[in-house]
Design a protein around this motif. Structure first.
Motif, PDB file in Angstrom:
ATOM      1  N   LEU A 160      63.283  79.132  89.757  1.00  0.00           N
ATOM      2  CA  LEU A 160      63.260  79.990  90.691  1.00  0.00           C
ATOM      3  C   LEU A 160      63.899  81.235  90.248  1.00  0.00           C
ATOM      4  O   LEU A 160      64.758  81.193  89.438  1.00  0.00           O
ATOM      5  N   SER A 161      63.478  82.229  90.356  1.00  0.00           N
ATOM      6  CA  SER A 161      63.921  83.769  90.146  1.00  0.00           C
ATOM      7  C   SER A 161      63.606  84.677  91.360  1.00  0.00           C
ATOM      8  O   SER A 161      62.854  84.068  92.541  1.00  0.00           O
ATOM      9  N   LYS A 162      64.031  85.944  91.283  1.00  0.00           N
ATOM     10  CA  LYS A 162      63.510  86.931  92.196  1.00  0.00           C
ATOM     11  C   LYS A 162      62.292  86.892  92.497  1.00  0.00           C
ATOM     12  O   LYS A 162      61.523  87.643  93.611  1.00  0.00           O
ATOM     13  N   GLN A 163      61.320  86.521  91.422  1.00  0.00           N
ATOM     14  CA  GLN A 163      59.707  86.545  91.377  1.00  0.00           C
ATOM     15  C   GLN A 163      59.025  85.683  92.568  1.00  0.00           C
ATOM     16  O   GLN A 163      58.127  85.924  92.818  1.00  0.00           O
ATOM     17  N   ASN A 164      59.751  84.584  92.543  1.00  0.00           N
ATOM     18  CA  ASN A 164      59.337  83.563  93.398  1.00  0.00           C
ATOM     19  C   ASN A 164      60.179  82.528  94.313  1.00  0.00           C
ATOM     20  O   ASN A 164      59.671  81.873  95.005  1.00  0.00           O
ATOM     21  N   ILE A 165      61.470  83.104  94.458  1.00  0.00           N
ATOM     22  CA  ILE A 165      62.119  82.290  95.368  1.00  0.00           C
ATOM     23  C   ILE A 165      62.052  82.473  96.795  1.00  0.00           C
ATOM     24  O   ILE A 165      62.322  81.456  97.556  1.00  0.00           O
ATOM     25  N   ASP A 166      61.213  83.612  97.419  1.00  0.00           N
ATOM     26  CA  ASP A 166      60.784  83.491  98.567  1.00  0.00           C
ATOM     27  C   ASP A 166      59.755  82.716  98.897  1.00  0.00           C
ATOM     28  O   ASP A 166      59.298  82.600 100.175  1.00  0.00           O
ATOM     29  N   GLN A 167      59.243  82.029  97.931  1.00  0.00           N
ATOM     30  CA  GLN A 167      57.926  80.920  98.165  1.00  0.00           C
ATOM     31  C   GLN A 167      58.689  79.652  98.255  1.00  0.00           C
ATOM     32  O   GLN A 167      58.061  78.656  98.301  1.00  0.00           O
ATOM     33  N   ILE A 168      59.926  79.117  98.642  1.00  0.00           N
ATOM     34  CA  ILE A 168      60.760  78.350  98.640  1.00  0.00           C
ATOM     35  C   ILE A 168      59.804  77.018  99.295  1.00  0.00           C
ATOM     36  O   ILE A 168      59.785  75.863  99.092  1.00  0.00           O
ATOM     37  N   GLU A 169      59.668  77.378 100.686  1.00  0.00           N
ATOM     38  CA  GLU A 169      59.113  76.528 101.596  1.00  0.00           C
ATOM     39  C   GLU A 169      57.860  76.062 101.016  1.00  0.00           C
ATOM     40  O   GLU A 169      57.311  74.736 100.928  1.00  0.00           O
ATOM     41  N   ALA A 170      56.755  76.959 100.422  1.00  0.00           N
ATOM     42  CA  ALA A 170      55.434  76.507 100.198  1.00  0.00           C
ATOM     43  C   ALA A 170      55.585  75.849  98.840  1.00  0.00           C
ATOM     44  O   ALA A 170      54.939  74.738  98.727  1.00  0.00           O
ATOM     45  N   VAL A 171      56.845  75.941  97.955  1.00  0.00           N
ATOM     46  CA  VAL A 171      57.090  75.127  96.709  1.00  0.00           C
ATOM     47  C   VAL A 171      57.268  73.800  97.252  1.00  0.00           C
ATOM     48  O   VAL A 171      56.674  72.795  96.608  1.00  0.00           O
ATOM     49  N   MET A 172      58.074  73.468  98.250  1.00  0.00           N
ATOM     50  CA  MET A 172      58.393  72.174  98.625  1.00  0.00           C
ATOM     51  C   MET A 172      57.067  71.431  99.260  1.00  0.00           C
ATOM     52  O   MET A 172      56.732  70.196  99.121  1.00  0.00           O
ATOM     53  N   GLU A 173      56.151  72.275 100.078  1.00  0.00           N
ATOM     54  CA  GLU A 173      54.972  71.736 100.633  1.00  0.00           C
ATOM     55  C   GLU A 173      54.120  71.331  99.563  1.00  0.00           C
ATOM     56  O   GLU A 173      53.574  70.278  99.412  1.00  0.00           O
ATOM     57  N   LEU A 174      53.977  71.950  98.495  1.00  0.00           N
ATOM     58  CA  LEU A 174      53.401  71.913  97.175  1.00  0.00           C
ATOM     59  C   LEU A 174      53.614  70.469  96.666  1.00  0.00           C
ATOM     60  O   LEU A 174      52.861  69.630  96.313  1.00  0.00           O
ATOM     61  N   SER A 175      55.004  70.445  96.424  1.00  0.00           N
ATOM     62  CA  SER A 175      55.635  69.084  95.768  1.00  0.00           C
ATOM     63  C   SER A 175      55.127  67.827  96.807  1.00  0.00           C
ATOM     64  O   SER A 175      54.907  66.721  96.213  1.00  0.00           O
ATOM     65  N   CYS A 176      55.131  68.067  97.935  1.00  0.00           N
ATOM     66  CA  CYS A 176      54.925  66.770  98.774  1.00  0.00           C
ATOM     67  C   CYS A 176      53.150  66.689  98.638  1.00  0.00           C
ATOM     68  O   CYS A 176      52.915  65.278  98.548  1.00  0.00           O
ATOM     69  N   GLN A 177      52.705  67.681  98.571  1.00  0.00           N
ATOM     70  CA  GLN A 177      51.009  67.582  98.415  1.00  0.00           C
ATOM     71  C   GLN A 177      50.664  66.757  97.257  1.00  0.00           C
ATOM     72  O   GLN A 177      49.810  65.647  97.126  1.00  0.00           O
ATOM     73  N   LEU A 178      51.521  66.939  96.216  1.00  0.00           N
ATOM     74  CA  LEU A 178      51.337  66.273  94.804  1.00  0.00           C
ATOM     75  C   LEU A 178      52.080  64.723  94.912  1.00  0.00           C
ATOM     76  O   LEU A 178      51.979  64.215  93.869  1.00  0.00           O
ATOM     77  N   LYS A 179      52.759  64.765  95.967  1.00  0.00           N
ATOM     78  CA  LYS A 179      53.359  63.158  96.234  1.00  0.00           C
ATOM     79  C   LYS A 179      54.556  63.107  95.229  1.00  0.00           C
ATOM     80  O   LYS A 179      54.394  62.125  94.311  1.00  0.00           O
ATOM     81  N   ALA A 180      55.294  64.067  94.611  1.00  0.00           N
ATOM     82  CA  ALA A 180      56.239  64.000  93.868  1.00  0.00           C
ATOM     83  C   ALA A 180      57.496  63.299  94.291  1.00  0.00           C
ATOM     84  O   ALA A 180      57.731  62.824  95.314  1.00  0.00           O
TER      85      ALA A 180
END
Length: 378
Positions: A160-180
């Motif tokens: 995470l960095s200034k470039q993508n940290i505002d996507q944090i919720e979408a990141v967690m949703e993607l992780s669930c989609q991939l069944k991490a």
């Protein structure tokens, strides 16, 4: 060796084998050194096998294959098998570029226990822009699903960095989609290319607070189900430094592509002469080399560390960070509020609010072309 450490020193428990600094991506947060060295100096298969054998004989139990991109080594399967035959728990840390279902199966047959795939964002556009490679997200997504399907633990890493940290919720949703199973949400650590780009990467304290709030809220909604999220913040906003590598040369041993033995992956920047496994055994390096004993124990510590009642918690902080920011590797880590150089951290935070110039993407000394990727799709 420092006398105050004689009774404490055990074997290196975690061996990180940085097989190559070569990489098909150009991430600006990469912690590889900005001077990648000569790829012709990389250890041979035989030399790597000798390193693994010696480290295991000392008691090392965890083995990570990293880089750069370790898949670019043609002998990766052979090294995985050798490590597993020795009794290591083996872990591949990869971008996923060059991975195929067939390669995943071959690695499993060789005995690989664990694959960690990194993402640069939650959607293709941001991911590929940060990675500096088109269709990288598509490849990562496909391979993450294959890793899960072939029975590996599903472990993801998002830097995470200034470039993508505002996507944090979408990141967690993607992780669930991939069944991490496990997901590391780790802010960039400012070494190598990441230090060069720090002003463009360091999130504001407000961004971090909001990201942590969203992570905790997401965890609460999960009620113990789904991925386990591990949120790692940068220590720039802390009042005490991190216990870097659990203390200098106490637990972790890194072998760089050219055979340099290091107490951590960034230590080569320090004004120390580090040993090479081409010349010395792992045992001699770990127990006897001056560079490995240099910051063990606490007799080396300056004030205020020397008299601090917290020195056994943070070990004086990070030697690399102290050197990068103050020019003196012996100084107290500037992150510590007790450090006379703490103002350098305050200055860095202020600079990051208004970064100057352009972000610098990591470059390789030789151009990685599609033929290089094709040769690892075995």
């Amino acid at each position: 060796m420092n006398s105050d450490n004689d009774k404490k020193l055990g074997p290196p428990l975690w061996l990180l084998a940085e097989l190559t600094y070569d990489c098909p991506l150009h991430c600006p947060y990469c912690s590889n050194p900005t001077d990648l060295g000569d790829f012709s100096d990389e250890l041979t298969t035989e030399q790597w096998c000798k390193v693994l054998t010696e480290a295991r004989a000392m008691g090392a139990v965890q083995l990570g294959f990293s880089g750069g991109e370790p898949l670019l080594r043609k002998d990766l399967d052979q090294l995985v098998k050798h490590g597993r035959d020795l009794g290591f728990y083996t872990n591949l840390i990869t971008s996923g570029i060059g991975l195929t279902e067939k390669r995943i199966a071959k690695l499993k047959q060789a005995g690989l226990d664990h694959i960690q795939i990194s993402f640069q964002g939650a959607d293709p556009e941001i991911n590929d822009a940060i990675a500096g490679r088109g269709k990288a997200f598509e490849q990562k997504f496909k391979m993450a699903k294959s890793v899960k399907a072939q029975g590996y633990p599903m472990v993801l890493n998002f830097v995470l960095s200034k470039q993508n940290i505002d996507q944090i919720e979408a990141v967690m949703e993607l992780s669930c989609q991939l069944k991490a199973d496990y997901v590391e949400l780790a802010t960039a650590q400012y070494y190598g290319w990441a230090y060069t780009n720090r002003d463009h990467l360091l999130p504001s304290q407000e961004q971090l607070v909001e990201a942590e709030r969203q992570v905790n809220q997401f965890r609460d909604r999960q009620q113990g189900k789904g991925p386990q999220f591990i949120f790692v913040t940068p220590d720039y906003y802390e009042t005490r430094p991190k216990a870097c590598m659990n203390g200098w040369a106490s637990t972790f041993l890194t072998i760089a592509p050219d055979g340099s033995a290091l107490p951590c992956h960034s230590a080569k920047m320090l004004p120390l002469k580090f040993p090479n496994v081409k010349d010395k055994s792992v045992n001699d390096i770990w127990l006897q080399d001056f560079s490995f004993n240099r910051f063990r124990g606490d007799s080396w510590m300056p004030q205020p560390c020397q008299s601090c009642d917290e020195k056994e918690k943070d070990f004086g902080g990070c030697r690399c960070q102290a050197f990068m920011m103050t020019g003196d590797m012996d100084k107290t880590d500037p992150v510590c509020s007790k450090s006379p150089d703490h103002h350098l951290i305050t200055k860095a935070i202020a600079q990051a609010l208004n970064p100057q110039g352009k972000i610098v993407q990591r470059v390789n000394q030789r151009k990685i072309v599609e033929a290089d990727i094709a040769r690892i799709k075995l």
